[in-house]
Design a protein around this motif. Structure first.
Motif, PDB file in Angstrom:
ATOM      1  N   UNK A 268      29.444  35.115  42.684  1.00 38.23           N
ATOM      2  CA  UNK A 268      28.739  35.829  43.469  1.00 38.23           C
ATOM      3  C   UNK A 268      29.746  36.661  44.138  1.00 38.23           C
ATOM      4  N   UNK A 269      30.527  36.078  45.058  1.00 38.50           N
ATOM      5  CA  UNK A 269      31.292  37.108  46.068  1.00 38.50           C
ATOM      6  C   UNK A 269      32.185  38.103  45.016  1.00 38.50           C
ATOM      7  N   UNK A 270      32.491  37.810  43.951  1.00 36.40           N
ATOM      8  CA  UNK A 270      33.296  38.829  43.030  1.00 36.40           C
ATOM      9  C   UNK A 270      32.552  40.063  43.041  1.00 36.40           C
ATOM     10  N   UNK A 271      31.210  40.011  42.933  1.00 30.68           N
ATOM     11  CA  UNK A 271      30.403  41.224  42.876  1.00 30.68           C
ATOM     12  C   UNK A 271      30.792  42.153  44.337  1.00 30.68           C
ATOM     13  N   UNK A 272      30.651  41.339  45.468  1.00 30.20           N
ATOM     14  CA  UNK A 272      31.232  42.260  46.746  1.00 30.20           C
ATOM     15  C   UNK A 272      32.540  42.883  46.398  1.00 30.20           C
ATOM     16  N   UNK A 273      33.515  41.986  45.961  1.00 27.10           N
ATOM     17  CA  UNK A 273      34.748  42.473  45.645  1.00 27.10           C
ATOM     18  C   UNK A 273      35.092  43.729  44.994  1.00 27.10           C
ATOM     19  N   UNK A 305      43.185  44.745  46.235  1.00 22.58           N
ATOM     20  CA  UNK A 305      42.235  45.205  47.274  1.00 22.58           C
ATOM     21  C   UNK A 305      41.260  44.148  47.105  1.00 22.58           C
ATOM     22  N   UNK A 306      40.849  43.801  45.641  1.00 25.59           N
ATOM     23  CA  UNK A 306      39.787  42.537  45.585  1.00 25.59           C
ATOM     24  C   UNK A 306      40.131  41.276  46.433  1.00 25.59           C
ATOM     25  N   UNK A 307      41.552  40.893  46.160  1.00 22.31           N
ATOM     26  CA  UNK A 307      41.947  39.653  46.444  1.00 22.31           C
ATOM     27  C   UNK A 307      42.098  39.593  48.057  1.00 22.31           C
TER      28      UNK A 307
END
Length: 369
Positions: A268-273, A305-307
């Motif tokens: 789920x949080x990967x979508x925000x990333x 950026x994502x991490x």
């Protein structure tokens, strides 16, 4: 010091939470969903938050972002007020340089009349968007002037809210309505109360100003984590007691998402990333699905950026999220935690707030039908 004003600002921790817990709602729009869907989720979230003992529910002003449907906080707050009874509602925040102070005073005076004693007015000095959109909003390309004039705009807004321009001032005969002027008019019975002001920030400027003015302060830890402790220290060091507060009161916004298992929380949080990667590379869009985020081929810079984004998102099982929030509160000394849950679908967001409430043993009153 006005005790009633303090009561409107300071919350009370419930369950085993170390401080009051609140909600920051970005009214996110997922891929395959509409703004109508997002706004319905906001109503469901406000009602859930009220039933579970969250202290307040704020919405933030953003513009020209397809995945964020909160361009008009006052309109959304009026809708939420009609569907709730007790929870505090407010802006986190309205970007003051984008608006005439009189307009904000009128809007939030109207909200106070709709939901007496439940409205917060949080103010920011950033545009809440890119420079071109800010220019369109403000009808000028001299954007620095708006930010530099923030203390003066704040003072003007405060005088409109209190209806106390001095005699001889050009605005002395101008009144924000609904507002205190109605209480002083012949036959007037209008409450003179007005929403408490909060200053919002992601750096030191508003932290210092909030401290000097003795106002409550909200810091955007969820996107400026490296500045959180310095800004809160500056706020506390600068604080001067006022008619509003006798001691500092600071909340921080924090990204947090709980799921029934760690793997689902990560999905789920990967979508925000991925949304943040797209935003920072000039490609803002709708919030992607978990499947789209998992399948996305992040380039090296995008992965960084994502991490970096994910390191500041408290996520996992309910117990893990509770431990992460407890640790964050201890490290910052925040007086309140305002949780924002970034995910594609409304169901995942609602489930997260429910699980966090369960983890802290917050009251479990049924959501009104």
């Amino acid at each position: 010091m006005n005790a009633d004003a303090v009561d409107e600002i300071r919350g009370t921790a419930t369950g085993t939470a170390p401080v009051p817990l609140s909600v920051l709602d970005l009214v996110t729009v997922g891929s395959g969903r509409t703004a109508t869907d997002a706004l319905r989720t906001s109503v469901d979230l406000a009602r859930l938050a009220e039933s579970r003992g969250y202290h307040r529910h704020w919405v933030a002003e953003h513009h020209s972002m397809p995945g964020v449907a909160s361009s008009s906080p006052a309109v959304i707050l009026a809708h939420l007020a009609a569907h709730t009874e007790r929870i505090r509602l407010g802006s986190g925040g309205v970007m003051l340089p984008n608006h005439a102070p009189l307009v904000i005073a009128e809007q939030f005076g109207t909200l106070e009349a709709l939901a007496p004693g439940r409205i917060d007015l949080g103010l920011g000095r950033a545009p809440g968007t890119d420079g071109a959109t800010a220019a369109a909003l403000r009808r000028t390309d001299r954007l620095n002037e708006g930010a530099d004039d923030f203390p003066q705009q704040l003072a003007e807004l405060t005088r409109f809210l209190d209806d106390d321009f001095p005699d001889g001032h050009p605005y002395a005969r101008i009144h924000a309505v609904p507002g205190p002027v109605q209480a002083t008019s012949p036959g007037g019975v209008q409450s003179p109360a007005r929403p408490p002001l909060w200053l919002l920030g992601s750096s030191g400027f508003s932290a210092r100003l909030a401290g000097v003015l003795g106002l409550p302060f909200a810091f955007a830890h969820h996107f400026s984590a490296q500045n959180t402790v310095p800004a809160l220290d500056l706020y506390r060091e600068s604080f001067r007691p006022s008619a509003v507060l006798d001691a500092p009161y600071a909340l921080i916004g924090v990204s947090a998402l709980a799921a029934d298992d760690e793997k689902e929380a990560r999905r789920q949080v990967l979508t925000g990333a991925l949304s943040m990667v797209r935003l920072r590379t000039g490609r803002p869009g709708l919030i992607p699905t978990p499947q789209e985020a998992e399948a996305y081929d992040f380039g090296p810079m995008e992965r960084e950026v994502a991490e970096s984004w994910l390191r500041n998102v408290v996520h996992g099982t309910p117990d893990a999220v509770r431990a992460g929030l407890d640790d964050l509160q201890k490290r910052t000394g925040a007086d309140e935690l305002m949780i924002t849950a970034n995910a594609h679908g409304g169901d995942a967001r609602l489930r997260s707030y429910e699980l966090i409430a369960d983890a802290y043993g917050l009251p479990a009153a049924p959501v009104p039908s």
